[in-house]
Design an enzyme around this catalytic site. Structure first.
Site, short mmCIF file in Angstrom:
data_model
loop_
_atom_site.label_atom_id
_atom_site.label_comp_id
_atom_site.label_asym_id
_atom_site.label_seq_id
_atom_site.Cartn_x
_atom_site.Cartn_y
_atom_site.Cartn_z
N SER A 151 51.07 12.00 8.27
CA SER A 151 51.83 11.50 9.41
C SER A 151 51.78 12.48 10.58
CB SER A 151 53.27 11.19 8.98
OG SER A 151 53.96 10.48 9.96
N ASP A 200 49.13 9.06 12.22
CA ASP A 200 48.88 7.79 11.54
C ASP A 200 49.51 6.61 12.26
OD1 ASP A 200 51.51 8.52 10.90
OD2 ASP A 200 51.44 7.51 8.96
#
Length: 452
Positions: free
Chosen positions: A92, A237
């Protein structure tokens, strides 16, 4: 093994190919016969994806490989492909040397606590069993996931009244991550789009992956110089989305949450409650009260927000860190959808600076401290806070996630990070001096409780 956002940590020590292999095996052994797999552009992503695919196939599951894809695309694709589970290889917003794996249900919701713990037990106990040599799973590519995601976003926005966006100028900072889908979707909606740092690069050379105010200074400069209507940015992401207004000024996460939440529930047939974590500003409560809606607080982490947002009385869920969930569309935080919804809101009622200016905002203080023994430290804080505040007439203590002390003029929260060796401290009040006092009180509890 699993934190609030899946498995995440330093590649080669916390996250290894062996771990990815074991998780792939465990997900398949848990009953997933068909698994969607994708990854963000981190340099270790393809290696870990290969390992997870090998583990899943070894245990008999078929793998549908999306390759490089945004996490919300992966989450949505589980349902689109009639699969049983999804695996996103991503860390992330973490730095490039980190990586991880996040698991997804067919609903688009991340694996809940019980399901995560089941997978962890299977990995730790080595309980996954191999399929017969003639029954190993296949691995096939699906190149249509991004097209399907763009179409879903465009359909959601274009279905709303007065959805014309042709006059809007938007700057999108992809941050060298997987969020290029936002550029495509905004252009299909008719916006004029300038793309920054669009080329995927797992080193994130243009800026750190997390879309914070400090990291989006260049985006703000470009928006101001280009006379654009707004700027949006993603993490690696693209599950997160943050923004700057037409002047290039960063829009805080609590303000974005208030804007999205009131827009979602005002005049809507959806639920009249909004799910958000315990560290959410009082400004969101006040904004929702103005449209007859309520804030329901959850534990910090998009998985917990999504769990509450799955209930029919909730019309929206979000986190000030940049995760936004429209349960009518998906239970995954969807950064590209958020970017397009914000553009639509600006087209309908902008400018963005004026929209933000209508939200009553209060002094909020956020801090963190590195702590080796988080669990023991938090237990001491819980005990001390209960002794000091629980019986006071003007305060209340909640332990849903960490320790949240609410007073008659503000609140503070002390909680352990779910992904890092940190204890985070947050304090807010309607007056700056009182916010500082509450922050000091929280730090006092932490100082007395730290276990080295």
């Amino acid at each position: 093994m699993f934190g609030t956002s899946g498995v995440r940590g330093r590649f080669g020590s916390d996250v290894t190919a062996d771990l990815a292999l074991s998780i792939g095996r465990a997900v398949a052994s848990d009953g997933a016969d068909r698994i969607v797999l994708g990854r963000d552009p981190r340099t270790t992503g393809d290696l870990l994806a290969d390992a997870a695919a090998a583990g899943a196939r070894e245990c008999g599951a078929d793998v549908i490989d999306l390759g490089l894809a945004a996490t919300p695309t992966i989450a949505r694709s589980v349902g689109w492909q009639d699969a049983d589970a999804g695996i996103a290889v991503t860390a992330s917003h973490n730095p490039p040397e980190d990586n991880g794996l996040k698991l997804w249900e067919p609903s688009g919701q991340a694996f809940g606590k019980d399901h995560r713990e089941q997978i962890a037990r299977t990995v730790q106990n080595g309980e996954a069993g191999s399929a017969d040599w003639e029954a190993v799973g296949s691995r096939t590519a699906w190149n249509g996931a991004e097209d399907r995601h763009v179409a879903a976003i465009v359909d959601a926005i274009a279905a709303e009244p007065d959805s014309g966006l042709a006059d809007l100028e938007v700057v999108v900072d992809v941050g060298n991550g997987a969020g290029g889908i936002t550029v495509r979707a905004l252009r299909e909606l008719g916006c004029s789009v300038t793309a920054l740092n669009e080329r995927p690069d797992g080193h994130f050379p243009s800026r750190p992956s997390e879309p914070t105010e400090e990291n989006l200074a260049a985006l703000g400069s470009v928006v101001g110089a280009a006379d654009a209507d707004l700027g949006v940015a993603h993490d690696g992401d693209a599950d997160r989305m943050m923004a700057v207004d037409e002047t290039g000024r960063f829009v805080g996460g609590d303000a974005l949450l208030a804007l999205f939440a009131t827009d979602a529930v005002e005049g809507s047939a959806a639920g009249s409650q909004v799910a958000a974590p315990v560290n959410t500003s009082l400004a969101v409560d006040d904004a929702l009260a103005g449209v007859g809606a309520d804030l329901v607080r959850t534990r910090v982490g998009d998985v917990f927000v999504a769990e509450r947002a799955s209930q029919p009385d909730v019309g929206f869920g979000g986190e000030p860190s940049g995760a936004w969930i429209w349960p009518g569309e998906t239970l995954a935080p969807d950064g590209p959808l958020a970017a397009c919804r914000l553009a639509k809101m600006v087209a309908d009622g902008g400018p963005l600076s004026a929209m933000v200016g209508e939200i009553e905002q209060y002094p909020i203080r956020r801090d963190s401290r590195e702590v080796a023994e988080k669990a023991a430290t938090m237990e001491r804080i819980r005990s001390a806070a209960t002794d000091e505040y629980a019986d006071a007439a003007d305060s209340d203590v909640e332990t849903l996630d960490g320790v949240r002390v609410t007073t008659d003029d503000g609140w503070f929260l002390v909680r352990a990070s779910g992904t890092q060796p940190l204890i985070r401290v947050t304090a807010e009040a309607r007056e700056a001096g009182r916010a500082d006092e509450l922050l000091a009180a929280a730090h006092g509890l932490l100082d007395d409780a730290i276990v080295e």
